[in-house]
Motif scaffolding. Sequence first.
Motif, short mmCIF file in Angstrom:
data_model
loop_
_atom_site.label_atom_id
_atom_site.label_comp_id
_atom_site.label_asym_id
_atom_site.label_seq_id
_atom_site.Cartn_x
_atom_site.Cartn_y
_atom_site.Cartn_z
N TYR A 1 -43.45 -17.46 -7.59
CA TYR A 1 -42.48 -16.69 -6.81
C TYR A 1 -41.46 -15.95 -7.68
N GLN A 2 -41.71 -15.92 -8.99
CA GLN A 2 -40.74 -15.31 -9.89
C GLN A 2 -40.55 -13.82 -9.59
N GLY A 3 -39.31 -13.41 -9.45
CA GLY A 3 -39.00 -12.00 -9.24
C GLY A 3 -37.89 -11.57 -10.18
N VAL A 4 -37.14 -10.57 -9.77
CA VAL A 4 -36.03 -10.07 -10.58
C VAL A 4 -34.72 -10.59 -9.99
N PRO A 5 -34.03 -11.47 -10.71
CA PRO A 5 -32.80 -12.05 -10.14
C PRO A 5 -31.73 -11.00 -9.86
N ILE A 6 -30.88 -11.32 -8.90
CA ILE A 6 -29.79 -10.44 -8.49
C ILE A 6 -28.58 -10.67 -9.40
N LEU A 7 -27.88 -9.58 -9.73
CA LEU A 7 -26.65 -9.68 -10.51
C LEU A 7 -25.46 -9.73 -9.55
N THR A 8 -24.45 -10.52 -9.90
CA THR A 8 -23.29 -10.68 -9.03
C THR A 8 -22.00 -10.46 -9.80
N ALA A 9 -21.05 -9.77 -9.18
CA ALA A 9 -19.68 -9.71 -9.71
C ALA A 9 -18.75 -10.29 -8.65
N ARG A 10 -17.75 -11.04 -9.09
CA ARG A 10 -16.78 -11.63 -8.17
C ARG A 10 -15.40 -11.07 -8.47
N VAL A 11 -14.74 -10.58 -7.43
CA VAL A 11 -13.41 -9.96 -7.58
C VAL A 11 -12.45 -10.66 -6.63
N TRP A 12 -11.28 -11.02 -7.15
CA TRP A 12 -10.25 -11.64 -6.31
C TRP A 12 -9.12 -10.64 -6.06
N THR A 13 -8.57 -10.70 -4.83
CA THR A 13 -7.41 -9.87 -4.53
C THR A 13 -6.43 -10.67 -3.69
N LEU A 14 -5.14 -10.32 -3.87
CA LEU A 14 -4.10 -10.96 -3.05
C LEU A 14 -3.85 -10.16 -1.77
N ARG A 15 -4.48 -8.98 -1.66
CA ARG A 15 -4.29 -8.20 -0.44
C ARG A 15 -5.05 -8.85 0.72
N THR A 16 -4.67 -8.52 1.94
CA THR A 16 -5.33 -9.09 3.11
C THR A 16 -6.56 -8.26 3.46
N GLU A 17 -7.44 -8.85 4.26
CA GLU A 17 -8.65 -8.13 4.65
C GLU A 17 -8.34 -6.82 5.39
N PRO A 18 -7.41 -6.82 6.35
CA PRO A 18 -7.13 -5.52 7.00
C PRO A 18 -6.67 -4.45 6.01
N GLU A 19 -5.94 -4.85 4.96
CA GLU A 19 -5.45 -3.87 3.99
C GLU A 19 -6.57 -3.27 3.13
N ILE A 20 -7.60 -4.07 2.89
CA ILE A 20 -8.66 -3.60 1.98
C ILE A 20 -9.92 -3.13 2.70
N ALA A 21 -9.94 -3.25 4.03
CA ALA A 21 -11.17 -2.99 4.78
C ALA A 21 -11.70 -1.57 4.54
N ASP A 22 -10.81 -0.57 4.57
CA ASP A 22 -11.27 0.81 4.41
C ASP A 22 -11.88 1.05 3.03
N ALA A 23 -11.24 0.49 2.01
CA ALA A 23 -11.76 0.66 0.64
C ALA A 23 -13.16 0.06 0.52
N LEU A 24 -13.37 -1.09 1.14
CA LEU A 24 -14.68 -1.73 1.07
C LEU A 24 -15.73 -0.92 1.83
N THR A 25 -15.33 -0.40 2.98
CA THR A 25 -16.26 0.42 3.76
C THR A 25 -16.70 1.63 2.94
N ASP A 26 -15.75 2.26 2.26
CA ASP A 26 -16.07 3.43 1.42
C ASP A 26 -17.01 3.05 0.28
N ALA A 27 -16.72 1.93 -0.39
CA ALA A 27 -17.55 1.52 -1.53
C ALA A 27 -18.96 1.18 -1.06
N ALA A 28 -19.06 0.50 0.07
CA ALA A 28 -20.38 0.13 0.60
C ALA A 28 -21.19 1.38 0.93
N ARG A 29 -20.50 2.44 1.39
CA ARG A 29 -21.18 3.70 1.72
C ARG A 29 -21.60 4.43 0.44
#
Lengths: 238, 238
Positions: free
Chosen positions: B161-189
């Motif tokens: 079942y060997q495939g190509v493993p996924i790479l992950t980055a983890r980012v922490w923020t002190l901002r709240t989810e409502p404050e960052i929601a638009d930025a995440l939507t843009d990045a995902a797009r």
Amino acid sequence: MSTAAVIIIGNEILSGKFSDENAPFLIARLRALGCDLGRIVVIPDDPQTIAHEVRACSAQFDHVFTTGGVGPTHDDVTIPSIALAFDVPVVRHPALEAILRRKLGDACNDAALRMAEVPDGAELWWDGEVRFPLVVMRNVAIFPGVPALLRLKFDAVAHRYQGVPILTARVWTLRTEPEIADALTDAARDWPGVAIGSYPRFELTPHKVLLTLESRDAEALDQCTQRVIEQVDGSREA
Amino acid sequence: MSTAAVIIIGNEILSGKFSDENAPFLIARLRALGCDLGRIVVIPDDPQTIAHEVRACSAQFDHVFTTGGVGPTHDDVTIPSIALAFDVPVVRHPALEAILRRKLGDACNDAALRMAEVPDGAELWWDGEVRFPLVVMRNVAIFPGVPALLRLKFDAVAHRYQGVPILTARVWTLRTEPEIADALTDAARDWPGVAIGSYPRFELTPHKVLLTLESRDAEALDQCTQRVIEQVDGSREA
């Protein structure tokens, strides 16, 4: 007797970023309440997948519990997906909007107001001391994924799911599964109201088999357990 | 990239008699192999339910792993249920019968020989040092429910079942989810090949949000992570 299904919504569980704590909690609580859990499914944050699963479980089980995917960010798609499952629009609920505006003040932006959205026709359950009510669409109760919040909200509404708990007897035997298989088949046939499980415990020395017998009928359970003990040379756990 | 589903077969998990150890093990192993786990489902020892789930998962995913319900007792119904899923008969496999007769000698009764039964057309995989091969029906690998045995048997065949493993980055923020929601939507797009997850950690003081970014494309992952860090005032976990 009522039946239930649990739908865990979250890429983060499937990818191993977080280990799921909600299924074990709900398994234990539903067992204690006497609600028969018939299915647990873990699915990604994908609207079509969620809608399909919610529709199927809602039709097949008395109660459905979803966890996760409620919040203000792009990966929170549970509410629109449940609306899709029931072919209704998403609407902003005035009572939820009022709570959010009161709590967040000027920080209550459009993203935050996504948390005021519900499938059209959803009920709000205000049981207990919760600051934010539980959103329930038909027989689908929509819980957050954060374990501490889920526990708080589930325990507030648990009384609504109270049923008749199942009685269990546990029997140990030193015989092997092939040796006892016929006796168990006979007992399962003679007491259809008793569910019999057989679990070899290879990690014990000597190897033992744990048998569990379960029923809501105390008399049938005792009779069946007595027969099984005789047939498999077993001993009942106190 | 290949996809997978895990089907946990067992009343004992749904009723809380045993806690499931197999899903967490398979989640971690599949992640490390680079195989995308798209579904985990826990279902009872019921042939129709098992057959329905196996048929659906086999059609939708590249690989399906079942655990549990293989053995000699009345509650072991996985093999006939998988045969039902593919509309083939159950047959006794000569190679498996030979192993059982050699191992059990005179104790090899009809119940024991149920462990020699397979869906017609199944393959046997003899990888590794296992005493008993893995039974595989089309894209469905049939594992035991006993965790120590499952681990042994999975690790023996994992290389398939060997495939190509996924790479992950983890980012922490002190901002709240409502404050960052638009930025995440843009990045995902802007980076559709990067999966972005947002997980508020209310148990931390001050409250933080953990963002995870995942991709098999290292360049896209780095660009997207850089943009997110700037937009949410975040810091990347080393």
